[in-house]
Scaffold this active site. Structure first.
Site, PDB file in Angstrom:
ATOM      1  CG  HIS A 187      -1.848  -1.084   1.391  1.00 16.57           C
ATOM      2  ND1 HIS A 187      -1.746  -2.023   2.391  1.00 16.57           N
ATOM      3  CD2 HIS A 187      -2.945  -1.425   0.679  1.00 16.57           C
ATOM      4  CE1 HIS A 187      -2.742  -2.885   2.286  1.00 16.57           C
ATOM      5  NE2 HIS A 187      -3.488  -2.561   1.259  1.00 16.57           N
ATOM      6  CB  VAL A 211       5.626  -4.323  -2.469  1.00 15.84           C
ATOM      7  CG1 VAL A 211       6.700  -4.370  -1.382  1.00 15.84           C
ATOM      8  CG2 VAL A 211       5.649  -2.970  -3.182  1.00 15.84           C
TER       9      VAL A 211
END
Ligand code: AMP
Length: 282
Positions: A37, A176
Protein backbone atom coordinates in the site's frame (compact mmCIF):
# COMPACT_ATOMS: atom_id res chain seq x y z
CA UNK A 1 -1.98 14.38 7.45
CA UNK A 2 -5.64 15.03 7.95
CA UNK A 3 -8.13 12.22 8.63
CA UNK A 4 -11.60 12.80 7.22
CA UNK A 5 -14.70 10.67 7.75
CA UNK A 6 -17.37 12.40 5.65
CA UNK A 7 -17.93 12.44 1.91
CA UNK A 8 -18.77 16.14 1.94
CA UNK A 9 -15.50 17.08 3.62
CA UNK A 10 -13.36 14.96 1.28
CA UNK A 11 -15.13 16.45 -1.74
CA UNK A 12 -14.58 19.98 -0.45
CA UNK A 13 -10.86 19.40 0.18
CA UNK A 14 -10.21 17.79 -3.23
CA UNK A 15 -12.39 20.29 -5.15
CA UNK A 16 -10.43 23.08 -3.45
CA UNK A 17 -7.12 21.50 -4.42
CA UNK A 18 -8.17 21.18 -8.07
CA UNK A 19 -9.46 24.74 -8.02
CA UNK A 20 -5.92 25.79 -7.08
CA UNK A 21 -4.58 23.85 -10.06
CA UNK A 22 -3.24 20.94 -8.03
CA UNK A 23 -3.22 17.35 -9.29
CA UNK A 24 -5.04 14.91 -7.03
CA UNK A 25 -3.79 11.34 -6.40
CA UNK A 26 -6.13 8.72 -4.98
CA UNK A 27 -5.14 5.42 -3.32
CA UNK A 28 -8.13 3.26 -2.37
CA UNK A 29 -7.44 0.54 0.22
CA UNK A 30 -9.15 -1.67 2.78
CA UNK A 31 -6.59 -0.72 5.43
CA UNK A 32 -4.28 -2.87 7.54
CA UNK A 33 -1.61 -1.17 5.50
CA UNK A 34 1.71 -2.69 4.50
CA UNK A 35 4.62 -1.72 2.25
CA UNK A 36 2.60 -2.63 -0.86
CA UNK A 37 0.00 0.00 0.00
CA UNK A 38 2.80 2.42 0.97
CA UNK A 39 4.41 1.97 -2.47
CA UNK A 40 1.16 3.14 -4.11
CA UNK A 41 1.00 6.15 -1.77
CA UNK A 42 4.64 7.04 -2.44
CA UNK A 43 4.07 6.83 -6.20
CA UNK A 44 1.03 9.11 -5.84
CA UNK A 45 3.13 11.46 -3.71
CA UNK A 46 5.79 11.62 -6.42
CA UNK A 47 3.30 12.26 -9.25
CA UNK A 48 0.59 14.40 -7.62
CA UNK A 49 0.27 17.55 -5.53
CA UNK A 50 -2.36 16.26 -3.12
CA UNK A 51 -2.58 12.61 -2.08
CA UNK A 52 -5.80 11.16 -0.72
CA UNK A 53 -6.02 7.58 0.44
CA UNK A 54 -9.12 5.75 1.55
CA UNK A 55 -9.59 3.02 4.13
CA UNK A 56 -12.89 1.24 3.80
CA UNK A 57 -13.56 -2.47 4.23
CA UNK A 58 -16.26 -2.72 1.60
CA UNK A 59 -18.94 -5.27 2.51
CA UNK A 60 -20.23 -5.39 -1.08
CA UNK A 61 -17.14 -7.23 -2.25
CA UNK A 62 -17.30 -10.00 0.36
CA UNK A 63 -19.58 -13.04 -0.02
CA UNK A 64 -21.52 -14.18 3.05
CA UNK A 65 -19.04 -16.97 3.86
CA UNK A 66 -15.96 -14.77 3.44
CA UNK A 67 -13.80 -12.87 5.94
CA UNK A 68 -15.58 -9.50 6.23
CA UNK A 69 -15.96 -9.73 10.02
CA UNK A 70 -12.44 -11.00 10.66
CA UNK A 71 -10.69 -8.75 8.10
CA UNK A 72 -7.76 -7.20 10.02
CA UNK A 73 -8.09 -3.56 11.08
CA UNK A 74 -5.69 -1.18 12.87
CA UNK A 75 -6.48 2.48 12.21
CA UNK A 76 -3.74 3.94 14.45
CA UNK A 77 -1.06 1.94 12.66
CA UNK A 78 -2.60 2.76 9.27
CA UNK A 79 -2.53 6.48 10.04
CA UNK A 80 1.17 6.30 10.89
CA UNK A 81 2.02 4.33 7.72
CA UNK A 82 -0.05 6.60 5.47
CA UNK A 83 1.45 9.76 6.97
CA UNK A 84 4.97 8.38 6.50
CA UNK A 85 4.18 7.50 2.87
CA UNK A 86 3.16 11.10 2.15
CA UNK A 87 -0.63 10.93 2.29
CA UNK A 88 -2.25 14.34 2.87
CA UNK A 89 -5.82 13.23 3.44
CA UNK A 90 -6.91 9.87 4.82
CA UNK A 91 -10.58 9.14 4.19
CA UNK A 92 -11.97 6.69 6.75
CA UNK A 93 -15.74 6.65 6.30
CA UNK A 94 -17.99 4.62 8.57
CA UNK A 95 -20.21 2.04 6.92
CA UNK A 96 -23.24 4.33 7.32
CA UNK A 97 -21.43 7.17 5.58
CA UNK A 98 -20.75 5.08 2.49
CA UNK A 99 -24.01 3.10 2.52
CA UNK A 100 -26.63 4.96 4.59
CA UNK A 101 -29.38 2.82 3.06
CA UNK A 102 -29.65 -0.48 1.26
CA UNK A 103 -27.62 -0.31 -1.93
CA UNK A 104 -29.83 -1.04 -4.94
CA UNK A 105 -27.39 0.04 -7.63
CA UNK A 106 -24.43 -2.01 -8.80
CA UNK A 107 -21.74 -1.53 -11.39
CA UNK A 108 -20.90 -4.77 -13.14
CA UNK A 109 -18.12 -5.32 -15.62
CA UNK A 110 -18.40 -8.20 -18.08
CA UNK A 111 -15.60 -10.01 -19.86
CA UNK A 112 -12.50 -9.36 -17.86
CA UNK A 113 -14.36 -9.90 -14.56
CA UNK A 114 -16.02 -13.15 -15.53
CA UNK A 115 -13.60 -15.94 -14.68
CA UNK A 116 -10.57 -16.61 -12.41
CA UNK A 117 -11.43 -14.54 -9.30
CA UNK A 118 -14.88 -13.94 -10.79
CA UNK A 119 -15.54 -17.69 -11.01
CA UNK A 120 -14.58 -18.41 -7.41
CA UNK A 121 -16.06 -15.16 -6.06
CA UNK A 122 -19.07 -14.43 -8.32
CA UNK A 123 -20.19 -11.24 -6.56
CA UNK A 124 -16.72 -9.88 -5.83
CA UNK A 125 -15.98 -7.66 -8.81
CA UNK A 126 -19.42 -6.04 -8.86
CA UNK A 127 -18.73 -5.09 -5.23
CA UNK A 128 -15.30 -3.74 -6.15
CA UNK A 129 -16.54 -1.85 -9.23
CA UNK A 130 -19.43 -0.34 -7.29
CA UNK A 131 -17.32 0.97 -4.43
CA UNK A 132 -14.55 2.20 -6.74
CA UNK A 133 -17.15 4.01 -8.88
CA UNK A 134 -18.45 5.60 -5.70
CA UNK A 135 -14.94 6.61 -4.58
CA UNK A 136 -14.19 8.04 -8.04
CA UNK A 137 -17.40 10.08 -7.89
CA UNK A 138 -16.53 11.32 -4.41
CA UNK A 139 -12.90 12.12 -5.22
CA UNK A 140 -13.51 13.69 -8.63
CA UNK A 141 -10.91 14.00 -11.41
CA UNK A 142 -7.69 12.37 -10.25
CA UNK A 143 -4.95 9.85 -10.84
CA UNK A 144 -5.93 6.63 -9.05
CA UNK A 145 -3.27 4.11 -8.03
CA UNK A 146 -3.96 0.37 -7.96
CA UNK A 147 -1.63 -2.59 -7.40
CA UNK A 148 -0.79 -5.21 -10.00
CA UNK A 149 -0.96 -7.60 -7.04
CA UNK A 150 -4.70 -7.70 -7.75
CA UNK A 151 -4.15 -7.84 -11.48
CA UNK A 152 -7.67 -8.80 -12.53
CA UNK A 153 -9.06 -6.06 -10.28
CA UNK A 154 -6.75 -3.53 -11.96
CA UNK A 155 -8.14 -4.52 -15.37
CA UNK A 156 -11.72 -4.41 -14.08
CA UNK A 157 -11.22 -0.89 -12.68
CA UNK A 158 -9.55 0.28 -15.90
CA UNK A 159 -12.40 -1.10 -18.00
CA UNK A 160 -15.00 0.52 -15.75
CA UNK A 161 -13.26 3.90 -15.79
CA UNK A 162 -13.05 3.79 -19.56
CA UNK A 163 -16.59 2.51 -20.17
CA UNK A 164 -18.23 5.02 -17.82
CA UNK A 165 -15.98 7.96 -18.77
CA UNK A 166 -14.71 8.62 -15.27
CA UNK A 167 -12.28 11.56 -15.34
CA UNK A 168 -9.73 9.30 -13.69
CA UNK A 169 -6.36 8.07 -14.92
CA UNK A 170 -5.90 4.55 -13.53
CA UNK A 171 -2.25 3.84 -12.75
CA UNK A 172 -1.03 0.26 -12.19
CA UNK A 173 1.86 -0.25 -9.75
CA UNK A 174 4.20 -3.24 -9.37
CA UNK A 175 3.75 -5.87 -6.65
CA UNK A 176 5.82 -5.46 -3.49
CA UNK A 177 7.10 -8.78 -2.11
CA UNK A 178 8.71 -10.21 0.98
CA UNK A 179 12.33 -11.25 0.58
CA UNK A 180 11.24 -14.85 -0.11
CA UNK A 181 8.88 -13.74 -2.88
CA UNK A 182 5.55 -13.82 -1.04
CA UNK A 183 3.44 -10.89 -2.23
CA UNK A 184 2.56 -8.57 0.65
CA UNK A 185 -1.11 -8.87 1.56
CA UNK A 186 -3.24 -7.93 4.54
CA UNK A 187 -4.48 -11.53 4.45
CA UNK A 188 -0.96 -12.90 5.12
CA UNK A 189 -1.81 -12.22 8.77
CA UNK A 190 -4.07 -15.29 8.68
CA UNK A 191 -1.11 -17.63 7.96
CA UNK A 192 0.38 -19.71 10.79
CA UNK A 193 4.15 -20.28 10.79
CA UNK A 194 4.01 -23.43 8.61
CA UNK A 195 1.61 -21.86 6.12
CA UNK A 196 3.76 -18.72 5.97
CA UNK A 197 6.79 -20.88 5.18
CA UNK A 198 4.83 -22.67 2.43
CA UNK A 199 3.18 -19.63 0.82
CA UNK A 200 6.15 -18.46 -1.33
CA UNK A 201 5.46 -21.53 -3.49
CA UNK A 202 3.01 -19.30 -5.39
CA UNK A 203 5.76 -16.96 -6.56
CA UNK A 204 8.15 -19.85 -7.28
CA UNK A 205 5.49 -21.50 -9.41
CA UNK A 206 4.81 -18.25 -11.32
CA UNK A 207 8.54 -17.77 -11.88
CA UNK A 208 8.89 -21.32 -13.21
CA UNK A 209 6.01 -20.69 -15.61
CA UNK A 210 7.51 -17.39 -16.75
CA UNK A 211 10.91 -19.08 -17.22
CA UNK A 212 9.31 -21.77 -19.39
CA UNK A 213 7.77 -19.08 -21.60
CA UNK A 214 11.07 -17.19 -21.75
CA UNK A 215 12.73 -20.46 -22.80
CA UNK A 216 10.30 -20.78 -25.72
CA UNK A 217 7.26 -22.72 -24.45
CA UNK A 218 4.19 -21.34 -26.25
CA UNK A 219 1.51 -23.85 -25.21
CA UNK A 220 -0.77 -22.19 -22.66
CA UNK A 221 -1.91 -25.47 -21.10
CA UNK A 222 1.63 -26.77 -20.68
CA UNK A 223 2.67 -23.63 -18.80
CA UNK A 224 -0.53 -23.58 -16.69
CA UNK A 225 -0.01 -27.27 -15.80
CA UNK A 226 3.58 -26.57 -14.78
CA UNK A 227 2.49 -23.75 -12.44
CA UNK A 228 -0.34 -25.90 -11.05
CA UNK A 229 1.92 -28.89 -10.44
CA UNK A 230 4.43 -26.83 -8.46
CA UNK A 231 1.70 -25.42 -6.21
CA UNK A 232 0.04 -28.84 -5.89
CA UNK A 233 3.33 -30.35 -4.69
CA UNK A 234 3.13 -28.14 -1.58
CA UNK A 235 1.06 -30.11 0.98
CA UNK A 236 -0.24 -26.98 2.75
CA UNK A 237 -1.51 -25.39 -0.47
CA UNK A 238 -4.94 -26.09 -1.97
CA UNK A 239 -4.82 -24.81 -5.53
CA UNK A 240 -7.84 -22.88 -6.81
CA UNK A 241 -6.54 -21.98 -10.28
CA UNK A 242 -3.36 -21.53 -12.28
CA UNK A 243 -3.94 -19.64 -15.51
CA UNK A 244 -1.90 -18.14 -18.33
CA UNK A 245 -3.61 -15.32 -20.21
CA UNK A 246 -3.14 -12.32 -22.45
CA UNK A 247 -2.01 -9.47 -20.19
CA UNK A 248 -4.35 -6.87 -21.74
CA UNK A 249 -7.71 -8.57 -21.39
CA UNK A 250 -7.04 -12.00 -19.85
CA UNK A 251 -8.04 -13.71 -23.11
CA UNK A 252 -7.12 -17.40 -23.46
CA UNK A 253 -4.62 -16.91 -26.26
CA UNK A 254 -2.78 -19.75 -27.91
CA UNK A 255 -0.10 -19.94 -28.90
CA UNK A 256 1.29 -17.60 -26.24
CA UNK A 257 2.47 -14.40 -27.87
CA UNK A 258 3.07 -10.85 -26.72
CA UNK A 259 2.44 -9.71 -23.16
CA UNK A 260 1.34 -12.65 -21.04
CA UNK A 261 0.16 -12.77 -17.43
CA UNK A 262 0.41 -15.84 -15.22
CA UNK A 263 -2.14 -15.88 -12.40
CA UNK A 264 -2.57 -18.21 -9.47
CA UNK A 265 -4.85 -18.58 -6.45
CA UNK A 266 -4.60 -21.07 -3.57
CA UNK A 267 -5.77 -21.57 -0.02
CA UNK A 268 -3.34 -22.02 2.84
CA UNK A 269 -5.44 -23.02 5.84
CA UNK A 270 -8.09 -20.32 6.13
CA UNK A 271 -6.24 -17.81 3.96
CA UNK A 272 -6.95 -17.47 0.26
CA UNK A 273 -3.93 -15.94 -1.47
CA UNK A 274 -3.57 -14.71 -5.05
CA UNK A 275 -0.51 -13.72 -7.05
CA UNK A 276 0.48 -13.06 -10.65
CA UNK A 277 3.48 -12.33 -12.83
CA UNK A 278 3.99 -10.78 -16.25
CA UNK A 279 6.26 -12.05 -19.02
CA UNK A 280 6.64 -11.22 -22.69
CA UNK A 281 6.55 -14.03 -25.24
CA UNK A 282 8.64 -12.59 -28.06
P1 AMP B 1 -6.42 -3.84 -0.44
O1 AMP B 1 -6.28 -3.03 0.80
O2 AMP B 1 -5.95 -5.26 -0.30
O3 AMP B 1 -7.78 -3.71 -1.07
O4 AMP B 1 -5.41 -3.20 -1.49
C1 AMP B 1 -5.46 -1.84 -1.80
C2 AMP B 1 -4.56 -1.57 -2.98
O5 AMP B 1 -3.23 -1.96 -2.67
C3 AMP B 1 -4.97 -2.37 -4.22
O6 AMP B 1 -4.82 -1.56 -5.37
C4 AMP B 1 -3.98 -3.50 -4.21
O7 AMP B 1 -3.75 -4.06 -5.48
C5 AMP B 1 -2.74 -2.82 -3.67
N1 AMP B 1 -1.82 -3.81 -3.11
C6 AMP B 1 -2.11 -4.79 -2.22
N2 AMP B 1 -1.01 -5.55 -1.98
C7 AMP B 1 -0.02 -5.04 -2.74
C8 AMP B 1 1.37 -5.39 -2.95
N3 AMP B 1 1.94 -6.42 -2.33
N4 AMP B 1 2.09 -4.63 -3.81
C9 AMP B 1 1.52 -3.57 -4.46
N5 AMP B 1 0.23 -3.20 -4.31
C10 AMP B 1 -0.53 -3.92 -3.47
Amino acid sequence: MRTIATIAELRAVLDGARHDGRRVGLVPTMGYLHDGHASLMERARAECNVVASTIFVNPLQFAAHEDLDSYPRDLDRDQAIAARAGVDVLFTPALEEMYPATVLTAVSVAGVADDLEGATRPTHFAGVATVVAKLFNIAGPCHAYFGEKDYQQLLVVRQMARDLSFPVEVVGCPTVREIDGLALSSRNKYLDADERAAAPVLYRALQAGAAAIAAGERDRAVVADLVASIVAAEPLARLDYAAVRAADDLAEISPLVGKVRLLVAANFGGARLIDNLGVTAL
